[in-house]
Motif scaffolding. Structure first.
Motif, PDB file in Angstrom:
ATOM      1  N   ASN A   1       0.852  -1.166  -0.099  1.00  0.00           N
ATOM      2  CA  ASN A   1       0.157   0.034   0.021  1.00  0.00           C
ATOM      3  C   ASN A   1       0.921   1.353  -0.033  1.00  0.00           C
ATOM      4  N   HIS A   2       1.949   1.226   0.926  1.00  0.00           N
ATOM      5  CA  HIS A   2       2.858   2.315   0.937  1.00  0.00           C
ATOM      6  C   HIS A   2       3.365   2.785  -0.457  1.00  0.00           C
ATOM      7  N   LEU A   3       4.008   1.643  -1.037  1.00  0.00           N
ATOM      8  CA  LEU A   3       4.665   1.823  -2.430  1.00  0.00           C
ATOM      9  C   LEU A   3       3.482   2.419  -3.447  1.00  0.00           C
ATOM     10  N   LEU A   4       2.178   1.855  -3.736  1.00  0.00           N
ATOM     11  CA  LEU A   4       1.164   2.184  -4.524  1.00  0.00           C
ATOM     12  C   LEU A   4       0.719   3.545  -3.955  1.00  0.00           C
ATOM     13  N   THR A   5       0.876   4.004  -2.859  1.00  0.00           N
ATOM     14  CA  THR A   5       0.118   5.432  -2.636  1.00  0.00           C
ATOM     15  C   THR A   5       1.407   6.575  -2.313  1.00  0.00           C
ATOM     16  N   CYS A   6       1.837   6.352  -1.029  1.00  0.00           N
ATOM     17  CA  CYS A   6       2.578   7.425  -0.682  1.00  0.00           C
ATOM     18  C   CYS A   6       4.071   7.760  -1.484  1.00  0.00           C
ATOM     19  N   VAL A   7       4.476   6.509  -1.645  1.00  0.00           N
ATOM     20  CA  VAL A   7       5.752   6.584  -2.546  1.00  0.00           C
ATOM     21  C   VAL A   7       5.436   6.956  -3.896  1.00  0.00           C
ATOM     22  N   ALA A   8       4.544   6.515  -4.561  1.00  0.00           N
ATOM     23  CA  ALA A   8       4.080   6.797  -5.847  1.00  0.00           C
ATOM     24  C   ALA A   8       4.007   8.362  -6.125  1.00  0.00           C
ATOM     25  N   ASP A   9       3.114   8.741  -5.020  1.00  0.00           N
ATOM     26  CA  ASP A   9       2.901  10.100  -4.852  1.00  0.00           C
ATOM     27  C   ASP A   9       4.160  11.059  -4.637  1.00  0.00           C
ATOM     28  N   ALA A  10       4.914  10.730  -3.760  1.00  0.00           N
ATOM     29  CA  ALA A  10       6.189  11.324  -3.425  1.00  0.00           C
ATOM     30  C   ALA A  10       7.052  11.503  -4.661  1.00  0.00           C
ATOM     31  N   MET A  11       7.104  10.268  -5.492  1.00  0.00           N
ATOM     32  CA  MET A  11       7.918  10.415  -6.493  1.00  0.00           C
ATOM     33  C   MET A  11       7.445  11.326  -7.630  1.00  0.00           C
ATOM     34  N   ARG A  12       6.209  11.326  -7.999  1.00  0.00           N
ATOM     35  CA  ARG A  12       5.697  12.337  -8.808  1.00  0.00           C
ATOM     36  C   ARG A  12       5.855  13.852  -8.518  1.00  0.00           C
ATOM     37  N   GLU A  13       5.778  14.204  -7.033  1.00  0.00           N
ATOM     38  CA  GLU A  13       6.075  15.559  -6.678  1.00  0.00           C
ATOM     39  C   GLU A  13       7.445  15.727  -6.398  1.00  0.00           C
ATOM     40  N   GLY A  14       8.465  14.946  -6.955  1.00  0.00           N
ATOM     41  CA  GLY A  14      10.010  15.098  -6.927  1.00  0.00           C
ATOM     42  C   GLY A  14      10.464  14.700  -5.515  1.00  0.00           C
ATOM     43  N   MET A  15       9.710  14.240  -4.594  1.00  0.00           N
ATOM     44  CA  MET A  15      10.350  13.770  -3.293  1.00  0.00           C
ATOM     45  C   MET A  15      10.549  12.384  -3.166  1.00  0.00           C
ATOM     46  N   GLY A  16      11.320  11.955  -4.212  1.00  0.00           N
ATOM     47  CA  GLY A  16      11.910  10.598  -4.106  1.00  0.00           C
ATOM     48  C   GLY A  16      12.786  10.225  -3.439  1.00  0.00           C
ATOM     49  N   THR A  17      13.999  10.957  -3.067  1.00  0.00           N
ATOM     50  CA  THR A  17      14.818  10.592  -2.413  1.00  0.00           C
ATOM     51  C   THR A  17      14.428  10.598  -0.809  1.00  0.00           C
ATOM     52  N   PRO A  18      13.544  11.477  -0.225  1.00  0.00           N
ATOM     53  CA  PRO A  18      13.213  11.504   1.359  1.00  0.00           C
ATOM     54  C   PRO A  18      12.285  10.329   1.459  1.00  0.00           C
ATOM     55  N   ILE A  19      11.465  10.088   0.362  1.00  0.00           N
ATOM     56  CA  ILE A  19      10.579   8.895   0.881  1.00  0.00           C
ATOM     57  C   ILE A  19      11.298   7.465   0.747  1.00  0.00           C
ATOM     58  N   VAL A  20      12.249   7.369  -0.291  1.00  0.00           N
ATOM     59  CA  VAL A  20      13.073   6.179  -0.357  1.00  0.00           C
ATOM     60  C   VAL A  20      13.864   6.006   1.247  1.00  0.00           C
ATOM     61  N   ASP A  21      14.539   7.094   1.397  1.00  0.00           N
ATOM     62  CA  ASP A  21      15.232   6.953   2.544  1.00  0.00           C
ATOM     63  C   ASP A  21      14.356   6.695   3.850  1.00  0.00           C
ATOM     64  N   GLU A  22      13.324   7.225   3.891  1.00  0.00           N
ATOM     65  CA  GLU A  22      12.302   6.999   4.978  1.00  0.00           C
ATOM     66  C   GLU A  22      11.892   5.416   4.934  1.00  0.00           C
ATOM     67  N   LEU A  23      11.837   4.671   3.852  1.00  0.00           N
ATOM     68  CA  LEU A  23      11.394   3.665   3.756  1.00  0.00           C
ATOM     69  C   LEU A  23      12.318   2.434   3.934  1.00  0.00           C
ATOM     70  N   ILE A  24      13.717   2.907   3.458  1.00  0.00           N
ATOM     71  CA  ILE A  24      14.900   2.107   3.828  1.00  0.00           C
ATOM     72  C   ILE A  24      14.948   2.172   5.354  1.00  0.00           C
ATOM     73  N   GLY A  25      14.934   3.284   6.089  1.00  0.00           N
ATOM     74  CA  GLY A  25      15.033   3.185   7.588  1.00  0.00           C
ATOM     75  C   GLY A  25      13.716   2.367   8.275  1.00  0.00           C
ATOM     76  N   ALA A  26      12.756   2.238   7.444  1.00  0.00           N
ATOM     77  CA  ALA A  26      11.462   1.377   8.137  1.00  0.00           C
ATOM     78  C   ALA A  26      11.812  -0.119   8.095  1.00  0.00           C
ATOM     79  N   MET A  27      12.740  -0.435   6.859  1.00  0.00           N
ATOM     80  CA  MET A  27      12.794  -1.740   6.530  1.00  0.00           C
ATOM     81  C   MET A  27      13.309  -2.665   7.739  1.00  0.00           C
TER      82      MET A  27
END
Length: 135
Positions: A57-83
């Motif tokens: 769900n996070h990848l399909l919603t929050c991450v996809a939205d952040a990528m479209r808005e140019g916030m790819g690096t912060p959202i990926v960093d957050e996800l890597i931290g959560a892993m």
């Protein structure tokens, strides 16, 4: 959250909660440790499946939205931290429609010699009448 993913996660959490209550009763009744360990593993696998649903769900919603808005690096960093909180295994979670009876075996020690798969299943089923249904 995607409605189908939310429904799936909620169902799996409900089943895991009922299953966990059954395990608590097994501990209270001194059921053979190996049988309890297997049931704990089944609950852990179910919770890992919920983690996978939430990740999807996070990848399909929050991450996809952040990528479209140019916030790819912060959202990926957050996800890597959560892993680090996602202890995925190679196994599949037990679904709510699978029978757990194959997980129950006869104990090998003498202190649980009166225990049978039927008595363990009875203890696990007792919670269903108390509103802790596993389905």
């Amino acid at each position: 959250m995607d409605p189908e993913l939310k429904k799936d996660a909620a169902l799996r959490l409900k089943v895991a909660a009922g299953h966990l209550e059954s395990i608590r009763r097994m501990v209270d009744q001194d059921i053979y440790c190996v049988n309890i360990m297997k049931q704990v593993s089944a609950v852990q696998a179910s919770l890992e499946q919920v983690q996978r649903i939430l990740l999807r769900n996070h990848l399909l919603t929050c991450v996809a939205d952040a990528m479209r808005e140019g916030m790819g690096t912060p959202i990926v960093d957050e996800l890597i931290g959560a892993m680090k909180y996602m202890p995925f295994t190679a196994g599949e979670a037990i679904g709510p429609d699978h029978a757990l009876s194959p997980l129950i075996e006869h104990p090998l020690c003498h202190c649980h010699s009166d225990e049978t798969p039927e008595t363990v299943q009875k203890i696990m089923k007792e919670g269903e009448s108390d509103g802790h249904s596993s389905d």
